[in-house]
Design a protein around this motif. Sequence first.
Motif, short mmCIF file in Angstrom:
data_model
loop_
_atom_site.label_atom_id
_atom_site.label_comp_id
_atom_site.label_asym_id
_atom_site.label_seq_id
_atom_site.Cartn_x
_atom_site.Cartn_y
_atom_site.Cartn_z
N PHE A 68 -1.99 4.99 -7.25
CA PHE A 68 -2.79 4.47 -6.14
C PHE A 68 -2.45 5.25 -4.87
O PHE A 68 -1.37 5.85 -4.77
CB PHE A 68 -2.49 2.99 -5.90
CG PHE A 68 -2.86 2.09 -7.04
CD1 PHE A 68 -4.16 1.62 -7.18
CD2 PHE A 68 -1.91 1.70 -7.97
CE1 PHE A 68 -4.50 0.78 -8.23
CE2 PHE A 68 -2.24 0.86 -9.01
CZ PHE A 68 -3.54 0.40 -9.15
N GLY A 69 -3.34 5.15 -3.90
CA GLY A 69 -3.02 5.65 -2.58
C GLY A 69 -2.06 4.72 -1.86
O GLY A 69 -1.45 3.83 -2.46
N ASP A 70 -1.91 4.92 -0.57
CA ASP A 70 -0.95 4.16 0.23
C ASP A 70 -1.25 2.66 0.15
O ASP A 70 -2.40 2.23 0.12
CB ASP A 70 -1.03 4.62 1.69
CG ASP A 70 0.13 4.10 2.51
OD1 ASP A 70 1.14 3.68 1.92
OD2 ASP A 70 0.01 4.12 3.76
N GLY A 71 -0.18 1.86 0.11
CA GLY A 71 -0.33 0.41 0.07
C GLY A 71 0.55 -0.20 -0.99
O GLY A 71 1.35 0.48 -1.64
N ASP A 72 0.39 -1.52 -1.16
CA ASP A 72 1.19 -2.21 -2.16
C ASP A 72 0.41 -3.40 -2.70
O ASP A 72 -0.80 -3.52 -2.50
CB ASP A 72 2.56 -2.63 -1.61
CG ASP A 72 2.45 -3.62 -0.44
OD1 ASP A 72 1.36 -4.23 -0.25
OD2 ASP A 72 3.44 -3.81 0.28
N PHE A 73 1.12 -4.31 -3.36
CA PHE A 73 0.47 -5.42 -4.07
C PHE A 73 -0.24 -6.39 -3.14
O PHE A 73 -1.05 -7.21 -3.62
CB PHE A 73 1.52 -6.18 -4.89
CG PHE A 73 2.52 -6.93 -4.06
CD1 PHE A 73 2.29 -8.24 -3.68
CD2 PHE A 73 3.69 -6.31 -3.64
CE1 PHE A 73 3.21 -8.93 -2.91
CE2 PHE A 73 4.62 -7.00 -2.87
CZ PHE A 73 4.37 -8.32 -2.50
#
Length: 359
Positions: free
Chosen positions: A89-94
């Motif tokens: 995935f690109g930047d970020g989280d759950f």
Amino acid sequence: MIGANEPVQRSPQGKLLVIDGCGQMQHAPRAAFVDFLEASDLVIANDAATLPASLQGWHFESGARIEVRLAGRRSLDLDDVTHFVAIVFGDGDFHTRTEDRPPPPQLAPGDRLVLGPLSAVIERTLDHPRLISLRFDAPPAAIWEGLARHGRPIQYAHLPTPLALWDVWTPIAGPPVAFEPPSAGFILDWSSLAALRNRGVGFATITHAAGISSTGDAKLDRRLPFDEPYRIPASTALALRRARRNGGRIVAIGTTVVRALEHAAARDGRVRAGFGIATQRIGHATRLRIVDAIISGTHAPGTRHYELLRAFADDETLRKASDELDTHGYRTHEFGDSMLLERRMDCQGHKGQTRLLAA
């Protein structure tokens, strides 16, 4: 159904919907599942522990932040942890819904991924911008240490707080080979195992590398489940033959157990001890050869877990079950409530209760 948003494996308010082979239904406390089993039955669970398979890092060539979710490998060997299939995935989280996650930067073979203390190289892209085969550049001991220090359990936006590793290990967790928890096993605890023994119900385990639930992309989700390695111990194969000889039912705790046992029996209907890789998909057209009943979480129509349940019951029975789950406020997702579903049987002229509801 209601999304379960707290990581409580065995809620005191947990519910169980029991559906027998004739489609009759009964509600019960989740902890009472043992009461629906008989002394001749054999319960089989997946003893895989869950890996910290979510790795934050960056794509060396572009400098872009990424999240890598390990999603598959061809072995259960604890020294064979160099090569993985992964979702990027690109930047970020759950905290962001998986389907809303940005794509990764353009990925190519030879690109380097810096994942905390670990470094990996993309060997191949797998016909989708998010799906890759990667190789860690470290010996097995260093890879395990890097995963333990930097990895987190894979999780989704319905759970607002970060999961700890112990949140996703079942009470019988053993080899760390699952990418997401075999969460049907959350129904177990030491008291239920003792109750099985006291009732004369057999209990055995397999090890199956449970895969991921979602990739965030509908096209890629249609390729799930990926191929998943499993191991069936000699003691489990023997217990299964003994239960069959004694007229007992084989009760699988979770979809991974169904997948492993049915794959193992695909050649000639016999389950033998040893290693295999489950490659099949189980659905409404599947003729089950081994498993007589499944203890599962609650699943919405259209999900891949729901599709597997269609091998056990016809669509009308499952539709009624979904209505019951909605009406009675059952919780879904990995920390939700449970179903005990018996494989459909010929009920023409049947009177009274089947074995499941009469147990």
